[in-house]
Design an enzyme around this catalytic site. Structure first.
Site, PDB file in Angstrom:
ATOM      1  CG  HIS A  55      -1.988   1.021   1.207  1.00 34.82           C
ATOM      2  ND1 HIS A  55      -3.322   0.702   1.051  1.00 34.82           N
ATOM      3  CD2 HIS A  55      -1.952   2.365   1.321  1.00 34.82           C
ATOM      4  CE1 HIS A  55      -4.052   1.801   1.084  1.00 34.82           C
ATOM      5  NE2 HIS A  55      -3.232   2.839   1.248  1.00 34.82           N
ATOM      6  CG  ASP A 312      -0.907   5.094   3.669  1.00 39.81           C
ATOM      7  OD1 ASP A 312      -1.264   5.220   2.486  1.00 39.81           O
ATOM      8  OD2 ASP A 312      -1.651   5.373   4.613  1.00 39.81           O
ATOM      9  CD1 TRP A 318      -4.139  11.409   4.094  1.00 40.21           C
ATOM     10  CD2 TRP A 318      -3.046  12.257   2.337  1.00 40.21           C
ATOM     11  NE1 TRP A 318      -5.055  11.631   3.105  1.00 40.21           N
ATOM     12  CE2 TRP A 318      -4.413  12.161   2.012  1.00 40.21           C
ATOM     13  CE3 TRP A 318      -2.159  12.770   1.376  1.00 40.21           C
ATOM     14  CZ2 TRP A 318      -4.921  12.541   0.780  1.00 40.21           C
ATOM     15  CZ3 TRP A 318      -2.662  13.157   0.155  1.00 40.21           C
ATOM     16  CH2 TRP A 318      -4.029  13.048  -0.144  1.00 40.21           C
TER      17      TRP A 318
END
Length: 423
Positions: A55, A312, A318
């Site tokens: 991911h 991620d 983020w």
């Protein structure tokens, strides 16, 4: 061309110390494997299959360095809003440049497989087009799966007469490998449920894998994971489906979680946890005790439910840090999930190798097995326990029997003598 790698500690091969590679594929594993055209002494180092980052958002790479925009709340939803403005006007070449640098960074730590979550809520599909080109250009050295990910929602987003759902389908037609989604970012539970049903329908229609950002929230009432599992179980599509994040499941009532674990085993649903990012993002509205945002990784491991770790983000809106070093991700994940029992250490590397390969359906080409491509990495440790305890470096990455990179072990010009007395 026959190559023999000797003096190796090989993951899940307790009795073998040599690897024979012939024409870029694993020939056999064992001891005293005979003659070879080239013999490479690994000096007792640990051999693993390559790292799999299950991911990673390549398209967001280093956007957090832009001084004009800051995520002041540190929350997921502010980051989504900021990105929606940031991406407008971004060119494909600029996007490709950042993606290629991101791949170079993560590959330098031993990653050879990436599932790239790629925003498709852009009428021009700039990120998707860039990711598909990077995937194809780098395929000989790095395997990339592109997820058509509607970051702003399948139904919450609309631009130039196209919804996020329309753009997701367009991305699949262009060649994206997976259908993504983010039901908790739709405007209502009803539309979140509608998005899940459409994700599954599109995946079956186009014969694609599924990877949904699911319940990345501290809300204990979030139930999109349950809906996703039910939909893929009805279609027999669970082993082709991944639920990423599922943070709220870490806060759910134990009775509810116990029931759902049984259903996950029935469906074959896969999970991805992103330890560093969700430790940073979640619990923002909590005082103390403060929730840490991880799903039930330990319980998944104990119940044979497939779960992998992912980086991620790398320095984006983020998450302000990150390097792509999956050894760091593993270390954080093991601590946060308390996976340090005696029986855990021998299998913990599965979280960043075999488990990610399983959810990416890489079974035919991945792993330390005879006949498969000779893809592996070499860590600076004699065994799995020392590698995890010391968070060691990756000394080499081999693809089809050839080095992608090779590093020397660290050398010290002055030895530390703790017995020396100071006069």
């Amino acid at each position: 061309m026959r190559k023999k790698f000797i003096n190796a500690s090989i993951y899940k091969y307790d009795e073998a110390s040599e690897i024979l590679v012939e024409n870029g594929k694993f020939k056999t594993f064992g001891k005293n494997l005979g003659e070879a055209d080239e013999v490479i002494d690994l000096g007792g180092a640990l051999v693993l299959p390559p790292y799999v980052d299950a991911h990673l958002h390549l398209d967001y790479y280093f956007t957090g360095q832009d001084t004009q925009i800051k995520n002041t709340s540190g929350t997921l939803f502010e980051a989504i809003d900021l990105w929606n403005d940031y991406k407008k006007g971004t060119t494909k070449e600029e996007m490709k440049s950042r993606m290629r640098q991101a791949v170079k960074d993560v590959a330098s730590y031993g990653t050879q497989y990436i599932r790239a979550q790629t925003d498709c809520t852009d009428p021009n599909l700039t990120g998707i087009k860039a990711a598909l080109e990077v995937r194809d250009e780098l395929k000989d050295n790095i395997t990339i799966q592109v997820v058509a990910f509607p970051q702003n929602g399948m139904y919450a987003f609309e631009a130039q007469g196209k919804t996020g759902r329309d753009l997701t389908e367009e991305a699949l037609k262009l060649g994206a490998d997976c259908v993504g989604g983010i039901p908790h970012n739709e405007w209502s539970p009803e539309e979140g449920m509608k998005s899940i049903k459409e994700i599954v329908r599109l995946a079956i229609q186009y014969n694609k894998l599924i990877d949904v950002h699911c319940d990345e929230t501290d809300d204990v009432q979030a139930r999109f994971l349950e809906i996703l599992n039910a939909e893929v179980m009805k279609q027999g599509y669970g082993n082709a489906t991944t639920a990423s994040h599922t943070c709220s499941f870490g806060s759910a009532d134990d009775a509810y979680a116990f029931r759902m674990m049984g259903l996950f085993r029935q469906s074959g649903l896969n999970f991805v946890s992103c330890p560093t990012e969700n430790l940073y993002l979640q619990g923002r509205q909590d005082s103390y005790p403060k929730r840490r945002g991880l799903t039930r990784v330990k319980e998944f491991v104990d119940n044979d439910i497939n779960v992998a770790f992912g980086q991620d983000s790398i320095v984006d809106l983020w998450y302000p840090a990150g390097s792509g070093n999956l050894m760091n991700i593993l270390d954080n994940g093991l601590h946060a999930s308390q996976l340090m029992r005696e029986e855990d250490f021998p299998r913990n590397f599965d979280l960043i190798t075999y488990n990610g390969a399983k959810l990416m359906h890489l079974d035919e080409d991945y792993g330390l097995s005879e006949g498969k491509p000779a893809n592996f990495i070499v860590l600076d440790a004699p065994n799995v326990f020392e590698a995890q305890r010391r968070r060691v470096d990756c000394l080499a990455s081999i693809r089809n029997g050839e080095y992608l990179f090779r590093k020397e072990k660290p050398k010290y010009t002055t030895a530390l003598d703790i017995d020396r007395q100071t006069k």
